[in-house]
Write a protein that holds these residues in place. Structure first.
Motif, short mmCIF file in Angstrom:
data_model
loop_
_atom_site.label_atom_id
_atom_site.label_comp_id
_atom_site.label_asym_id
_atom_site.label_seq_id
_atom_site.Cartn_x
_atom_site.Cartn_y
_atom_site.Cartn_z
N LEU A 49 6.73 5.35 12.30
CA LEU A 49 7.31 6.25 11.29
C LEU A 49 8.59 5.66 10.70
O LEU A 49 8.79 5.63 9.48
N PHE A 50 9.47 5.16 11.57
CA PHE A 50 10.72 4.56 11.09
C PHE A 50 10.47 3.28 10.32
O PHE A 50 11.11 3.01 9.29
N GLY A 67 0.78 -1.23 0.00
CA GLY A 67 0.00 0.00 0.00
C GLY A 67 0.82 1.28 0.00
O GLY A 67 0.33 2.33 -0.40
N ILE A 68 2.04 1.21 0.44
CA ILE A 68 2.84 2.42 0.61
C ILE A 68 3.52 2.87 -0.69
O ILE A 68 4.08 3.96 -0.75
N GLU A 69 3.41 2.06 -1.72
CA GLU A 69 4.03 2.42 -2.99
C GLU A 69 3.43 3.73 -3.50
O GLU A 69 2.21 3.88 -3.59
N ASN A 70 4.27 4.68 -3.80
CA ASN A 70 3.87 6.01 -4.28
C ASN A 70 3.08 6.82 -3.24
O ASN A 70 2.33 7.72 -3.60
N VAL A 71 3.22 6.48 -1.96
CA VAL A 71 2.59 7.24 -0.89
C VAL A 71 3.68 7.65 0.09
O VAL A 71 4.53 6.85 0.44
N ASN A 72 3.65 8.90 0.53
CA ASN A 72 4.61 9.36 1.53
C ASN A 72 4.48 8.52 2.78
O ASN A 72 3.37 8.28 3.27
N SER A 73 5.61 8.08 3.33
CA SER A 73 5.57 7.18 4.49
C SER A 73 4.93 7.84 5.71
O SER A 73 4.25 7.18 6.49
N ASN A 74 5.12 9.15 5.88
CA ASN A 74 4.50 9.85 7.02
C ASN A 74 2.98 9.91 6.87
O ASN A 74 2.24 9.73 7.83
N LEU A 75 2.52 10.15 5.64
CA LEU A 75 1.08 10.16 5.38
C LEU A 75 0.49 8.77 5.61
O LEU A 75 -0.56 8.63 6.22
N ALA A 76 1.20 7.74 5.15
CA ALA A 76 0.73 6.37 5.35
C ALA A 76 0.64 6.04 6.84
O ALA A 76 -0.33 5.41 7.29
N THR A 77 1.61 6.51 7.61
CA THR A 77 1.59 6.27 9.06
C THR A 77 0.40 6.99 9.69
O THR A 77 -0.27 6.44 10.56
N ALA A 78 0.12 8.21 9.24
CA ALA A 78 -1.02 8.96 9.79
C ALA A 78 -2.34 8.25 9.48
O ALA A 78 -3.20 8.12 10.36
N ILE A 79 -2.48 7.76 8.26
CA ILE A 79 -3.71 7.04 7.88
C ILE A 79 -3.85 5.78 8.74
O ILE A 79 -4.92 5.48 9.27
N ARG A 80 -2.76 5.04 8.86
CA ARG A 80 -2.77 3.81 9.67
C ARG A 80 -3.14 4.14 11.11
O ARG A 80 -3.90 3.41 11.75
N THR A 81 -2.62 5.23 11.64
CA THR A 81 -2.89 5.61 13.02
C THR A 81 -4.37 5.92 13.22
O THR A 81 -4.95 5.55 14.24
N ILE A 82 -4.98 6.60 12.26
CA ILE A 82 -6.41 6.91 12.34
C ILE A 82 -7.22 5.61 12.38
O ILE A 82 -8.15 5.47 13.18
N VAL A 83 -6.85 4.65 11.53
CA VAL A 83 -7.55 3.37 11.52
C VAL A 83 -7.43 2.67 12.87
O VAL A 83 -8.41 2.18 13.43
N VAL A 84 -6.21 2.65 13.42
CA VAL A 84 -5.99 2.01 14.73
C VAL A 84 -6.77 2.74 15.82
O VAL A 84 -7.38 2.10 16.69
N LEU A 85 -6.78 4.07 15.78
CA LEU A 85 -7.50 4.86 16.77
C LEU A 85 -9.00 4.53 16.74
O LEU A 85 -9.61 4.29 17.78
#
Length: 140
Positions: free
Chosen positions: A80-81, A23-41
């Motif tokens: 993030l890392f 899923g992270i292909e062509n997506v900024n890793s920080n943005l992907a982390t933020a989206i993932r965090t919202i889902v987990v929240l």
């Protein structure tokens, strides 16, 4: 029951890495982390609401809240890392290094909280990862 839950946790952790890499292909890793965090929240709050535990938040001590807060910061940095490493590396190389956290957790808990290493832990297959930690520190 704890073994079944741990196996399910391991299964979903492996799916996390694989799905993230795809899923992270062509997506900024920080943005992907933020989206993932919202889902987990959202998931976490659904579980709290379904189990009728929301009113318990007022009973959590200040000390516990601080530890949970810093644990959340550590989780955020870890994610993030991890996502950035997935963007630039192979899953098969990133995940084993990430899982070295098992050995680091044991070492840090011994140093700072007085935990002990029980013989059962030394026999556990994951404890063999200590070799990875030695290699990691050797390469640094």
């Amino acid at each position: 029951m704890s073994i079944i839950l741990a196996l399910l946790a391991a299964l979903f952790a492996s799916l996390t890495a694989i799905l993230a890499k795809i899923g992270i292909e062509n997506v900024n890793s920080n943005l992907a982390t933020a989206i993932r965090t919202i889902v987990v929240l959202v998931m976490a709050f659904i579980v709290v609401l379904v189990t009728d535990q929301l009113e318990m938040v007022t009973k959590v001590s200040t000390s516990a809240l601080w530890y949970i807060f810093f644990s959340g910061l550590a989780t955020g940095f870890s994610w993030l890392f991890f996502f950035r490493a997935l963007v630039i590396g192979d899953v098969s190389k990133v995940v084993p290094i990430d899982k070295a956290s098992i050995v680091l957790t044991i070492a840090i808990s011994i140093l700072f909280s007085g935990s002990q290493i029980y013989p059962e832990i030394k026999k556990h297959p994951n404890f063999r990862q200590r070799g990875e930690v030695r290699v990691f520190f050797f390469l640094c």
